[in-house]
Design a protein around this motif. Structure first.
Motif, mmCIF file in Angstrom:
data_model
loop_
_atom_site.group_PDB
_atom_site.id
_atom_site.type_symbol
_atom_site.label_atom_id
_atom_site.label_comp_id
_atom_site.label_asym_id
_atom_site.label_seq_id
_atom_site.Cartn_x
_atom_site.Cartn_y
_atom_site.Cartn_z
ATOM 1 N N THR A 20 0.825 0.773 6.504
ATOM 2 C CA THR A 20 0.281 1.686 5.493
ATOM 3 C C THR A 20 1.310 1.923 4.394
ATOM 4 O O THR A 20 0.977 1.908 3.196
ATOM 5 N N ALA A 21 2.568 2.139 4.782
ATOM 6 C CA ALA A 21 3.637 2.353 3.790
ATOM 7 C C ALA A 21 3.809 1.120 2.910
ATOM 8 O O ALA A 21 3.994 1.237 1.689
ATOM 9 N N ARG A 80 1.504 -1.065 2.187
ATOM 10 C CA ARG A 80 0.335 -1.134 1.302
ATOM 11 C C ARG A 80 0.476 -0.155 0.135
ATOM 12 O O ARG A 80 0.197 -0.488 -1.010
ATOM 13 N N HIS A 81 0.959 1.060 0.431
ATOM 14 C CA HIS A 81 1.153 2.050 -0.634
ATOM 15 C C HIS A 81 2.264 1.631 -1.595
ATOM 16 O O HIS A 81 2.286 2.059 -2.745
ATOM 17 N N ALA A 82 3.192 0.797 -1.116
ATOM 18 C CA ALA A 82 4.270 0.302 -1.976
ATOM 19 C C ALA A 82 3.809 -0.873 -2.835
ATOM 20 O O ALA A 82 4.585 -1.426 -3.612
ATOM 21 N N GLY A 83 2.537 -1.280 -2.668
ATOM 22 C CA GLY A 83 1.994 -2.334 -3.506
ATOM 23 C C GLY A 83 1.930 -3.703 -2.844
ATOM 24 O O GLY A 83 1.531 -4.669 -3.486
ATOM 25 N N ASP A 137 0.372 -6.478 -0.348
ATOM 26 C CA ASP A 137 -0.891 -6.831 0.286
ATOM 27 C C ASP A 137 -0.643 -6.956 1.786
ATOM 28 O O ASP A 137 0.272 -7.669 2.207
ATOM 29 N N ASP A 151 1.791 3.091 10.587
ATOM 30 C CA ASP A 151 2.538 3.661 9.464
ATOM 31 C C ASP A 151 3.302 2.613 8.664
ATOM 32 O O ASP A 151 3.332 2.665 7.440
#
Length: 101
Positions: free
Chosen positions: A65-66, A68-71, A73, A62
């Motif tokens: 993943t969080a 990555r979703h926040a932009g 890399d 998690d």
């Protein structure tokens, strides 16, 4: 030294506590050894500032993943392999510090 726990006594108390938790959760020494061997065979590849790590096996955790979703890399969190040795520049030694090992 009144009121302080000696190192030997602290170690004994910790050992008792660990053994009780192992009994409580049904953890055997064989399972513990297997888990340690698995960790050694798959060292972490990613680590964040809070010490969460992931070895790249299984689904992405998690925290990564969080990020990555926040932009970010995911390679930003990749643990670098030590190079030939510390890098020197004008008498200063530069190296990656790992506070969690």
């Amino acid at each position: 030294m009144k009121g302080k726990i000696a190192d030997g006594e602290a170690r004994e108390r910790l050992t008792i506590w660990i053994r009780r938790r192992m009994l409580e959760f049904g953890i055997t020494f064989d399972a513990l050894e297997t888990s340690i061997q698995e960790d050694l065979a798959h060292p972490p590849l990613y680590r964040d500032a809070r010490g969460h790590d992931w070895n790249g096996v299984g689904p992405m955790p998690d925290w990564l993943t969080a990020a990555r979703h926040a932009g970010l890399d995911p390679d930003f969190f990749r643990i670098e392999e030590p190079k030939e040795g510390p890098q020197h520049k004008r008498g200063v030694v530069y190296r990656q510090a790992d506070l969690f090992e």
